[in-house]
Design a protein around this motif. Structure first.
Motif, mmCIF file in Angstrom:
data_model
loop_
_atom_site.group_PDB
_atom_site.id
_atom_site.type_symbol
_atom_site.label_atom_id
_atom_site.label_comp_id
_atom_site.label_asym_id
_atom_site.label_seq_id
_atom_site.Cartn_x
_atom_site.Cartn_y
_atom_site.Cartn_z
ATOM 1 N N ARG A 195 3.768 27.690 13.145
ATOM 2 C CA ARG A 195 4.661 28.833 13.061
ATOM 3 C C ARG A 195 6.105 28.343 13.017
ATOM 4 O O ARG A 195 6.424 27.245 13.464
ATOM 5 C CB ARG A 195 4.462 29.761 14.262
ATOM 6 C CG ARG A 195 5.134 31.120 14.059
ATOM 7 C CD ARG A 195 4.972 32.024 15.251
ATOM 8 N NE ARG A 195 5.655 33.286 15.009
ATOM 9 C CZ ARG A 195 5.895 34.196 15.945
ATOM 10 N NH1 ARG A 195 5.493 33.990 17.184
ATOM 11 N NH2 ARG A 195 6.527 35.308 15.647
ATOM 12 N N THR A 251 -3.121 34.787 11.047
ATOM 13 C CA THR A 251 -2.958 34.645 12.495
ATOM 14 C C THR A 251 -3.875 33.587 13.101
ATOM 15 O O THR A 251 -3.450 32.823 13.983
ATOM 16 C CB THR A 251 -3.201 36.002 13.184
ATOM 17 O OG1 THR A 251 -2.164 36.904 12.775
ATOM 18 C CG2 THR A 251 -3.172 35.871 14.695
ATOM 19 N N CYS A 257 1.196 38.337 14.699
ATOM 20 C CA CYS A 257 0.449 37.283 15.394
ATOM 21 C C CYS A 257 0.597 37.413 16.903
ATOM 22 O O CYS A 257 -0.358 37.177 17.655
ATOM 23 C CB CYS A 257 0.886 35.902 14.912
ATOM 24 S SG CYS A 257 2.637 35.558 15.098
#
Length: 240
Positions: free
Chosen positions: A199, A189, A91
């Motif tokens: 995240r 992502t 990512c």
């Protein structure tokens, strides 16, 4: 840290390219403002285990022009073979790639994710200065539509968020038809980039425990985590 002494290191049948920095990996995609056509793959432990039993996926990855270690397990395996390397989170690599594309005014196409996520990712990139960016969400089943959009928009970077191995399969078909672009599979992502999926906190990232955070947030992933246990066992026995 000394420079890598090998161009690739075998990890479970995959030829991983060791890098000492994010920037050196990015140079394989955009150099002097120009895109180097090809395919990029971020490799973690789960991907290694999938590729061990899927010859098509293994061949696709090994044919890619960029193959970097995403998961800490892969980084440790490469290092155990005497080759220094760093982890390059997929990512983070994608976001850095988008920044370079913005600086060089390179047209980008985002494929995949839910319609609202794809649209939000395109909008966020546009607001960040990437003028030539467009998107096709992952719920369009007409592949000819994707081909037509590429014909019209002529992107030089195409990133695909469909999850492995589906995104790799689509990339292989697109690359065969439009070889003059760089392709990258990016999994979830776009969801992280737009805030639709959180995240792991920095503490988990520093300790390389993102997998544990994701498992706690999504217990349904437990079946997939067995791949990590199997990978660890093979790593400890030096069978990768």
């Amino acid at each position: 840290m000394k420079a890598p002494t090998k161009s690739t290191v075998d990890v479970g049948g995959l030829a991983i390219m060791p890098f000492l920095s994010m920037e050196s990996a990015l140079d394989h995609v955009i150099r002097d403002g120009k895109v180097q056509s090809g395919v990029g793959v971020s490799v973690n432990s789960e991907i290694v285990m999938m590729a061990r039993s899927d010859a098509n996926l293994r061949n696709h990855i090994n044919a890619a022009s960029l193959r970097f270690a995403d998961g800490i397990g892969v980084v440790k395996t490469v290092a155990s073979k005497g080759v220094p390397n760093v982890r390059i989170p997929g990512c983070e690599f994608w976001e850095a790639l988008m920044q370079r594309a913005t600086q060089a005014d390179i047209p980008v196409l985002l494929i995949g994710a839910k319609p609202e996520v794809n649209a939000a990712a395109v909008d966020k990139l546009q607001k960040a200065g990437l003028a030539s960016v467009s998107g096709i969400h992952g719920y369009i089943n007409d592949e000819q539509y994707i081909y037509d959009e590429i014909d019209v928009r002529q992107p030089k970077i195409i990133t695909v968020a469909l999850g492995a191995p589906k995104q790799e399969q689509l990339i292989a078909r697109l690359h065969a038809r439009y070889p003059d672009a760089f392709y990258l599979g990016v999994g979830g992502t776009y969801d992280v980039f737009t805030g639709h999926v959180k995240r792991a906190p920095q503490l988990f990232c520093r300790l390389h425990l993102e997998w544990f955070y994701r498992l706690c947030a999504q217990p349904s992933r437990i079946g997939r985590q067995f791949n990590l246990v199997h990978y660890l066992a093979l790593h400890m026995m030096r069978r990768l």
